[in-house]
Design a protein around this motif. Sequence first.
Motif, short mmCIF file in Angstrom:
data_model
loop_
_atom_site.label_atom_id
_atom_site.label_comp_id
_atom_site.label_asym_id
_atom_site.label_seq_id
_atom_site.Cartn_x
_atom_site.Cartn_y
_atom_site.Cartn_z
N GLN A 40 -27.87 -17.05 -6.93
CA GLN A 40 -26.93 -16.48 -5.94
C GLN A 40 -25.91 -17.43 -5.31
OE1 GLN A 40 -29.22 -13.63 -3.38
NE2 GLN A 40 -27.83 -12.01 -4.20
N VAL A 41 -26.46 -18.32 -4.66
CA VAL A 41 -25.82 -19.56 -3.85
C VAL A 41 -24.84 -20.27 -5.01
CG1 VAL A 41 -27.38 -21.43 -3.88
CG2 VAL A 41 -25.75 -21.00 -1.76
N ILE A 42 -25.47 -20.61 -5.97
CA ILE A 42 -24.57 -21.52 -7.12
C ILE A 42 -23.55 -20.55 -7.78
CG2 ILE A 42 -24.85 -22.76 -9.23
CD1 ILE A 42 -27.39 -23.95 -8.07
N GLY A 43 -23.82 -19.28 -7.89
CA GLY A 43 -22.89 -18.53 -8.53
C GLY A 43 -22.80 -18.08 -9.95
N VAL A 44 -24.26 -18.19 -10.39
CA VAL A 44 -24.47 -18.13 -11.90
C VAL A 44 -24.90 -16.55 -12.01
CG1 VAL A 44 -24.89 -20.48 -12.72
CG2 VAL A 44 -26.83 -18.97 -11.88
N ALA A 45 -25.14 -15.80 -11.12
CA ALA A 45 -25.64 -14.33 -10.76
C ALA A 45 -24.91 -13.35 -10.06
CB ALA A 45 -27.13 -14.24 -10.78
N LYS A 46 -24.11 -12.69 -10.50
CA LYS A 46 -23.30 -11.70 -9.93
C LYS A 46 -24.32 -10.86 -8.71
CE LYS A 46 -19.18 -12.00 -12.88
NZ LYS A 46 -18.25 -11.06 -13.69
N SER A 54 -30.48 -11.98 -17.61
CA SER A 54 -30.74 -13.38 -18.09
C SER A 54 -32.00 -13.92 -18.12
CB SER A 54 -29.86 -14.27 -16.93
OG SER A 54 -28.48 -13.85 -16.81
N VAL A 55 -32.89 -13.74 -17.19
CA VAL A 55 -34.17 -14.06 -17.19
C VAL A 55 -34.99 -13.29 -18.53
CG1 VAL A 55 -36.59 -14.01 -16.15
CG2 VAL A 55 -34.36 -14.56 -14.79
N LYS A 56 -34.67 -12.07 -18.64
CA LYS A 56 -35.41 -11.15 -19.66
C LYS A 56 -35.05 -11.77 -20.97
CE LYS A 56 -35.86 -6.44 -21.33
NZ LYS A 56 -35.71 -4.95 -20.99
N GLU A 57 -33.73 -12.37 -21.26
CA GLU A 57 -33.13 -12.77 -22.22
C GLU A 57 -33.87 -14.18 -22.64
OE1 GLU A 57 -28.96 -13.41 -22.58
OE2 GLU A 57 -28.61 -11.45 -22.08
N LEU A 58 -34.29 -14.93 -21.78
CA LEU A 58 -34.66 -16.11 -21.96
C LEU A 58 -36.45 -15.89 -22.35
CD1 LEU A 58 -33.24 -18.25 -18.99
CD2 LEU A 58 -33.17 -18.89 -21.46
N ILE A 59 -36.98 -14.80 -21.41
CA ILE A 59 -38.26 -14.43 -22.01
C ILE A 59 -38.29 -13.88 -23.33
CG2 ILE A 59 -40.17 -12.82 -21.30
CD1 ILE A 59 -39.27 -13.14 -18.35
N ASN A 60 -37.50 -13.26 -23.96
CA ASN A 60 -37.60 -12.40 -25.24
C ASN A 60 -37.27 -13.46 -26.24
OD1 ASN A 60 -38.06 -10.14 -24.10
ND2 ASN A 60 -35.84 -9.52 -24.06
N ALA A 61 -36.65 -14.59 -25.80
CA ALA A 61 -36.29 -15.72 -26.75
C ALA A 61 -37.51 -16.75 -26.63
CB ALA A 61 -34.94 -16.50 -26.54
N ASP A 62 -38.33 -16.55 -26.07
CA ASP A 62 -39.72 -17.52 -25.97
C ASP A 62 -39.06 -18.87 -25.31
OD1 ASP A 62 -41.45 -15.77 -26.93
OD2 ASP A 62 -41.39 -16.72 -29.05
N ILE A 63 -38.27 -18.74 -24.38
CA ILE A 63 -37.86 -19.93 -23.68
C ILE A 63 -38.54 -20.11 -22.32
CG2 ILE A 63 -35.79 -21.31 -22.87
CD1 ILE A 63 -35.73 -20.83 -25.66
N LEU A 64 -38.91 -18.97 -21.78
CA LEU A 64 -39.60 -18.95 -20.50
C LEU A 64 -40.77 -17.83 -20.62
CD1 LEU A 64 -36.98 -18.09 -17.74
CD2 LEU A 64 -37.99 -20.29 -18.38
N ARG A 65 -41.84 -18.01 -19.91
CA ARG A 65 -42.74 -17.15 -19.71
C ARG A 65 -43.03 -16.53 -18.40
NH1 ARG A 65 -46.59 -21.64 -20.61
NH2 ARG A 65 -48.19 -21.67 -18.92
N LYS A 66 -43.51 -15.75 -18.10
CA LYS A 66 -43.72 -14.97 -17.01
C LYS A 66 -45.01 -14.79 -16.32
CE LYS A 66 -41.74 -10.92 -16.09
NZ LYS A 66 -40.81 -9.86 -15.74
N GLU A 67 -45.61 -15.15 -15.35
CA GLU A 67 -47.00 -15.06 -14.75
C GLU A 67 -46.83 -14.53 -13.53
OE1 GLU A 67 -49.40 -18.50 -15.32
OE2 GLU A 67 -48.72 -18.84 -17.23
N SER A 68 -48.02 -13.64 -13.21
CA SER A 68 -48.26 -13.14 -11.66
C SER A 68 -48.50 -14.32 -10.82
CB SER A 68 -49.08 -11.94 -11.63
OG SER A 68 -50.58 -12.42 -12.18
N PHE A 69 -48.32 -14.27 -9.54
CA PHE A 69 -48.49 -15.33 -8.37
C PHE A 69 -49.18 -14.77 -7.31
CE2 PHE A 69 -47.13 -17.13 -4.40
CZ PHE A 69 -47.79 -18.02 -4.28
N ASN A 70 -50.51 -15.19 -7.37
CA ASN A 70 -51.44 -14.92 -6.06
C ASN A 70 -51.84 -16.30 -5.60
OD1 ASN A 70 -51.32 -12.02 -6.55
ND2 ASN A 70 -52.63 -12.28 -8.56
N ALA A 71 -52.04 -16.40 -4.21
CA ALA A 71 -52.58 -17.65 -3.62
C ALA A 71 -53.39 -17.34 -2.29
CB ALA A 71 -51.56 -18.38 -3.41
N PHE A 72 -54.18 -18.06 -1.72
CA PHE A 72 -54.86 -17.89 -0.41
C PHE A 72 -55.68 -16.59 -0.34
CE2 PHE A 72 -50.99 -20.43 0.27
CZ PHE A 72 -51.72 -21.88 0.20
#
Length: 384
Positions: A40-46, A54-72
């Motif tokens: 948002q602040v850099i301006g790459v996402a309206k 954008s994130v979905k495209e990167l995940i579908n292209a096997d560039i990113l993977r997504k994992e859940s986050f839990n801690a403490f």
Amino acid sequence: MIISNANKQVACEKHRTLLELIYTFGNKVMLMKQLYEYAQVIGVAKNYSTFCNSVKELINADILRKESFNAFKRKSQLQMLIIRKYGIRFVEGKTDSYSVASVKKAHGNERILISIFKNQYILNKIIPRIQKASMKVTLGAITELLERDQSTVLYNKNQGLSALLKMRNRATLQKHLDMSSIDQDIEKLQKIKRRMEEGLKKGSKASEWKGRGRLRPSEKSSVNRVGNVTGRNRDLSKEEKIDNYTLDTMLAFNAYIAQIRADQSQIKITALVFDIHNRSDIYKIATQIACMFHMFDRYFKDKFELKVGIVSIDEFASNHLKTQAESAAIDFVSKERKGTRLSNLLESWRVKTTMQEQIKVRFVDYNITNEFLDGVKHANLIRR
């Protein structure tokens, strides 16, 4: 479904900035929520939808993977994004995936917690400074400001040598530095680096025996030697710990230089200690501050001011440490109160009362619990 390298390349080119943000500021791992703030602040996402696509495209292209986050021991709806090998190869400009190491599936939270703390610092402190100067916020502007600050926030463990070499060569610091002490530590860190490289080479050679039975004892020891290099500090005496404390030691304990600046004739240093596991007590904190002070005392010829921010996960944790620090120290023999626990601990680590006048300690928090670990209360992304 197999994704062709051509399609992966297209996705990387299209979303280069997002990949570079995760790689540079998160060490290849970042919470999706924090990445959205950058976008948002850099301006790459309206908007939220554009970002998610954008994130979905990167995940579908096997560039990113997504994992859940839990801690403490807290549940979270948040997701963390990890760059896969092709994405790392793209950012590093490597020709094949064999030239880069993958980010393994997390068995613990340390890597992502460090990323969260570092990115909260950048989002809360660095970006507002750029905006205040009426400059455009870009990845380059952020890294340039961190460089000018002589910050080690973006450095990872075992990168103290690189940071120290940059400090030595900084024109604005030249006249203030004790070059002989700096060079001694550079030599010390170079020896450690060589030992680690030798250990890695021997470990790599030993791996050729895979499938031929167990490693010989000599080969096992060479594989484990790399871990032992940095682990030896645990066996050192208090005096040895002080004398052997370096920028590598700081990084190993998640402590960072936020800024070093020459203000007229005085050097002003700001450091941060990230209590990422919420396990620090005042003894550990005092040890870090004292060793840090002695290291900077070796490095600088002139008197300096050291400001240390102890950063906790939330206000409760921060207040707990502050209460420990400010509680009265009681003499076991006379039962008299003699200053604070922090002051007494610093003195036991060779930081005399007069030296303590150069040190200012603040206990702060990044509101990690409420921002990222309140489970049901917070959605994965804050819609704006």
